[in-house]
Design a protein around this motif. Structure first.
Motif, PDB file in Angstrom:
ATOM      1  N   LEU A   1       6.966 -27.319 -39.278  1.00 28.40           N
ATOM      2  CA  LEU A   1       7.612 -28.008 -38.162  1.00 28.40           C
ATOM      3  C   LEU A   1       9.122 -28.053 -38.361  1.00 28.40           C
ATOM      4  N   ALA A   2       9.567 -28.369 -39.594  1.00 24.57           N
ATOM      5  CA  ALA A   2      11.005 -28.421 -39.870  1.00 24.57           C
ATOM      6  C   ALA A   2      11.657 -27.054 -39.685  1.00 24.57           C
ATOM      7  N   ALA A   3      10.959 -26.000 -40.133  1.00 22.06           N
ATOM      8  CA  ALA A   3      11.504 -24.649 -39.994  1.00 22.06           C
ATOM      9  C   ALA A   3      11.605 -24.255 -38.521  1.00 22.06           C
ATOM     10  N   LYS A   4      10.582 -24.602 -37.729  1.00 20.37           N
ATOM     11  CA  LYS A   4      10.608 -24.275 -36.302  1.00 20.37           C
ATOM     12  C   LYS A   4      11.735 -25.028 -35.601  1.00 20.37           C
ATOM     13  N   THR A   5      11.944 -26.279 -35.989  1.00 20.31           N
ATOM     14  CA  THR A   5      13.013 -27.072 -35.386  1.00 20.31           C
ATOM     15  C   THR A   5      14.379 -26.476 -35.706  1.00 20.31           C
ATOM     16  N   THR A   6      14.582 -26.128 -36.972  1.00 23.31           N
ATOM     17  CA  THR A   6      15.859 -25.522 -37.383  1.00 23.31           C
ATOM     18  C   THR A   6      16.097 -24.205 -36.641  1.00 23.31           C
ATOM     19  N   ALA A   7      15.051 -23.397 -36.534  1.00 24.78           N
ATOM     20  CA  ALA A   7      15.187 -22.120 -35.832  1.00 24.78           C
ATOM     21  C   ALA A   7      15.521 -22.332 -34.356  1.00 24.78           C
ATOM     22  N   ALA A   8      14.895 -23.346 -33.738  1.00 23.19           N
ATOM     23  CA  ALA A   8      15.164 -23.621 -32.321  1.00 23.19           C
ATOM     24  C   ALA A   8      16.604 -24.081 -32.117  1.00 23.19           C
ATOM     25  N   VAL A   9      17.104 -24.906 -33.023  1.00 18.25           N
ATOM     26  CA  VAL A   9      18.490 -25.385 -32.930  1.00 18.25           C
ATOM     27  C   VAL A   9      19.470 -24.229 -33.128  1.00 18.25           C
ATOM     28  N   ASP A  10      19.219 -23.415 -34.152  1.00 21.21           N
ATOM     29  CA  ASP A  10      20.111 -22.284 -34.434  1.00 21.21           C
ATOM     30  C   ASP A  10      20.139 -21.296 -33.262  1.00 21.21           C
ATOM     31  N   ARG A  11      18.984 -21.051 -32.674  1.00 25.05           N
ATOM     32  CA  ARG A  11      18.924 -20.109 -31.558  1.00 25.05           C
ATOM     33  C   ARG A  11      19.692 -20.633 -30.349  1.00 25.05           C
ATOM     34  N   ALA A  12      19.543 -21.916 -30.056  1.00 23.46           N
ATOM     35  CA  ALA A  12      20.264 -22.495 -28.919  1.00 23.46           C
ATOM     36  C   ALA A  12      21.767 -22.425 -29.138  1.00 23.46           C
ATOM     37  N   HIS A  13      22.223 -22.712 -30.363  1.00 25.49           N
ATOM     38  CA  HIS A  13      23.658 -22.668 -30.660  1.00 25.49           C
ATOM     39  C   HIS A  13      24.187 -21.230 -30.601  1.00 25.49           C
ATOM     40  N   ALA A  14      23.392 -20.287 -31.096  1.00 28.29           N
ATOM     41  CA  ALA A  14      23.828 -18.891 -31.063  1.00 28.29           C
ATOM     42  C   ALA A  14      23.953 -18.395 -29.625  1.00 28.29           C
ATOM     43  N   LEU A  15      22.986 -18.752 -28.799  1.00 27.14           N
ATOM     44  CA  LEU A  15      23.048 -18.344 -27.397  1.00 27.14           C
ATOM     45  C   LEU A  15      24.219 -19.012 -26.684  1.00 27.14           C
ATOM     46  N   ALA A  16      24.515 -20.260 -27.046  1.00 29.37           N
ATOM     47  CA  ALA A  16      25.652 -20.949 -26.434  1.00 29.37           C
ATOM     48  C   ALA A  16      26.956 -20.226 -26.758  1.00 29.37           C
ATOM     49  N   GLY A  17      27.101 -19.780 -28.024  1.00 32.58           N
ATOM     50  CA  GLY A  17      28.300 -19.043 -28.394  1.00 32.58           C
ATOM     51  C   GLY A  17      28.408 -17.707 -27.688  1.00 32.58           C
ATOM     52  N   GLU A  18      27.280 -16.998 -27.588  1.00 35.32           N
ATOM     53  CA  GLU A  18      27.283 -15.707 -26.891  1.00 35.32           C
ATOM     54  C   GLU A  18      27.580 -15.892 -25.412  1.00 35.32           C
ATOM     55  N   LEU A  19      27.063 -16.973 -24.835  1.00 31.76           N
ATOM     56  CA  LEU A  19      27.309 -17.247 -23.422  1.00 31.76           C
ATOM     57  C   LEU A  19      28.782 -17.550 -23.179  1.00 31.76           C
TER      58      LEU A  19
END
Length: 497
Positions: A355-373
C-alpha cells in the motif's frame, strides 16, 4: 404514503430460506445487483405499462417487506405519471419518450439477511443511487430460495428538473455502490464473479451486475473461438461461425456480417465495428499464420470513487461538537473504512508495504505529469505568442516601410502611430521569443501548435486521472495509518462535514 424504511405487511413473516448456489469466491457468497430501464410497452399506455410491472413487485405471494420514498407503492404508477406530466408541461417533452422507470434488482445469499434487513439495505442503496431526488419503492421478495429486492424508481426527478440517464457503465457503478453498502453493514461482497448459468437469462444469485455481453462482444468471442480451431481457409472459418449458431451474410465487395443468436441486427466483420484485428484481411492473415489472434478490447475504466479521510472523533468532541455530530462521524468513518477496504481488495494489496509503495508511486506519477504539463503549456504559450507576433508584424510591416520611405516623417508618424507601435511591439516580442534563433515558417508553427495542443489535452486527461488516483491512495493510506496507530505524532488532515 408509507414512510421511509422497511414497513412490514400485515400477516407476513420475515424469513430466509435456502436457494441454489450463488457466485462464490473463496467460499464466500455475495449480494448481486443490476439495473434495467423500462420503456412504454407496445399496445399499452404509460400508466398501464408501469402498473403491469409494479404488480409483479407488489405481489403479496412474493412480498416480505416494502418501503418507499416520495410515493405510495399502491399508487406509484399514477404518482410517477403525475410527475412526468408536470415535466412534460414544463419541457414539452412527451411522457412516452425514453425510459418510464428503472428497476434495480438486488439479491442476497441465503441466510445472510432477513427480509426486513434486505429491504433496509435496498432502501439505502436506492436513496444513495438517486440521491433522494427520484420517487422509488423497494419490494423485498422471499418466494425464491434467496431473498432479493426489486427497486423501482421514476426516470423523472421529483422536482421535474431532469430525467435520469442510464449512463455508460451505470450497472458497474451500481454494483460498486451496492458492494459499498454491504461492506458498511458487514456483509460479504465479491470481486469479478463468474457466471454459471448457461441460459440467456441469469438466476438472481448468478447476476453479477453488468449487462450480458453485447452482440459485438459475442461475435468477437465466437471469431476467436473459431480461429483457435485452425480453419484451413476463410470459407472454413465461416462454416465454423455458422456451426456455433451465427447467421452469416455476404455482401458486395467481400463484406461479411454475422447475426448473433437472439439479436435483430447483423454485426459487420470489420475493425471499425469490432476493433483492431477483426477485419476480413486480418482474419485471413491469422488463418495463414501471418499474425496472432486478435485481442479483445479492454474494459472501460471503473467509475470515479471518492475516499475521504476519517475524522478524529475524540478531538472533535473536545472542541465542543455534540452527540449528533458524534453519531454522524461514526457512520462517516465506517463508510470511509469500507471504501478503503474495497480499494485494497480491488488492487490486491495484501500488506502495508504494498500500500505504501502504491501510494508513493501514485504521488510521484501525479507530480511528474504536473511538471510535464507545465512544460508543455509553456511551449504552447511560446508558440502561440510567436504566431501572434508574426501576424502583427506582417500586418504592420507595410506601414513601417511607408514610414521609412517618408524618411521618418513626424506627420506620417502622427497619422500611423498605432500601427507603428504594433510593429515595434511585435518585433520586440519576436526577438524575445526567438532568442536569436531563426524564425520558422508559419506552416511549421501551426503544425507545432497543433501537436502541442493535442499533447496538452492528452496530458490533462492523464493528469486528472493521476490526481484522482493519488488522492484516493493517500486517503486510503491515511485511514489505514489512523486505524493502525501509525501516525508517528503527525497531525492528520481531517474531513469535516
Amino acid at each position: 404514503m408509507l414512510g421511509s424504511g422497511a414497513v412490514p405487511l400485515p400477516g407476513f413473516l420475515y424469513f430466509g430460506t435456502f436457494c441454489p448456489k450463488v457466485p462464490t469466491r473463496g467460499g464466500a457468497t455475495t449480494a448481486t445487483t443490476y439495473i434495467r430501464p423500462y420503456k412504454q410497452a407496445a399496445g399499452l399506455s404509460a400508466v398501464q405499462t408501469m402498473e403491469e410491472r409494479f404488480a409483479y413487485g407488489l405481489n403479496l405471494q412474493k412480498l416480505g417487506a416494502v418501503s418507499s420514498h416520495l410515493c405510495d407503492p399502491a399508487t406509484a404508477a399514477a404518482e410517477f405519471l403525475l410527475v412526468k406530466s408536470e415535466y412534460q408541461a414544463a419541457t414539452a417533452r412527451p411522457v412516452e419518450r425514453g425510459a418510464l422507470f428503472f428497476q434495480i434488482r438486488q439479491a442476497f445469499p441465503p441466510g445472510e439477511v432477513t427480509a426486513e434487513e434486505a429491504n433496509k439495505l435496498g432502501f439505502e442503496t436506492a436513496m444513495r443511487w438517486t440521491k433522494g431526488k427520484y420517487q422509488f419503492f423497494v419490494c423485498t421478495h422471499t418466494d425464491k430460495g434467496h431473498i432479493h429486492n426489486h427497486i423501482y424508481f421514476n426516470s423523472t426527478a421529483f422536482d421535474c428538473s431532469r430525467k435520469f440517464h442510464n449512463f455508460l457503465g451505470s450497472s458497474f457503478a451500481l454494483r460498486r455502490l451496492s458492494d459499498r453498502v454491504c461492506l458498511e453493514h458487514d456483509l460479504s461482497v465479491i470481486q469479478n464473479p463468474k457466471q454459471h448459468s448457461k441460459g440467456r437469462f441469469l438466476h438472481y444469485g448468478q447476476w453479477i451486475g453488468d449487462k450480458p455481453p453485447s452482440a459485438q462482444q459475442r461475435v468477437r468471442l465466437a471469431v476467436i473461438a473459431a480461429l483457435e480451431k485452425k480453419p484451413a481457409d476463410f470459407a472454413a472459418f465461416l462454416r465454423l461461425m455458422e456451426e456455433s449458431g451465427f447467421a452469416v451474410k455476404r455482401g458486395r465487395g467481400g463484406v461479411v456480417s454475422f447475426l448473433a443468436p437472439g439479436q435483430d441486427k447483423y454485426t459487420r466483420l470489420r475493425a471499425s465495428t469490432l476493433g483492431a484485428g477483426f477485419d476480413p484481411e486480418d482474419i485471413r492473415a491469422v488463418i495463414a499464420g501471418e499474425r496472432p489472434l486478435p485481442e479483445l478490447p479492454k474494459d472501460a475504466p471503473p467509475p470515479i470513487r471518492q475516499v475521504g479521510l476519517i475524522i478524529d472523533i475524540q478531538k472533535r468532541m473536545a472542541e465542543g461538537k455534540g452527540p449528533a455530530y458524534e453519531r454522524w462521524a461514526k457512520v462517516y468513518n465506517l463508510k470511509q473504512m469500507a471504501a478503503a477496504l474495497q480499494f485494497l481488495q480491488e488492487n490486491n494489496l495484501t500488506d502495508y508495504d504494498a500500500l505504501a509503495a502504491k501510494t508513493t508511486a501514485a504521488v510521484d506519477r501525479a507530480h511528474a505529469l504536473a511538471g510535464e504539463l507545465q512544460t508543455t503549456e509553456a511551449a504552447l504559450s511560446k508558440v502561440s505568442g510567436l504566431m501572434g507576433a508574426v501576424v502583427d508584424y506582417a500586418k504592420a510591416r507595410p506601414v513601417f516601410d511607408g514610414y521609412k520611405a517618408a524618411r521618418y516623417s513626424k506627420k506620417y508618424l502622427a497619422e500611423h502611430e498605432a500601427e507603428l507601435a504594433t510593429y515595434r511591439a511585435a518585433r520586440a516580442a519576436m526577438n524575445e521569443l526567438l532568442g536569436g534563433e531563426k524564425l520558422p515558417k508559419m506552416d511549421a508553427l501551426k503544425k507545432q501548435r497543433r501537436e502541442l495542443a493535442d499533447k496538452k489535452k492528452a496530458l490533462y486527461a492523464e493528469y486528472r486521472q493521476a490526481q484522482r488516483d493519488m488522492r484516493e491512495a493517500v486517503a486510503v493510506k491515511a485511514n489505514i495509518d489512523h486505524l493502525l496507530g501509525l501516525t508517528d505524532g503527525r497531525t492528520d488532515k481531517e474531513q469535516t462535514r
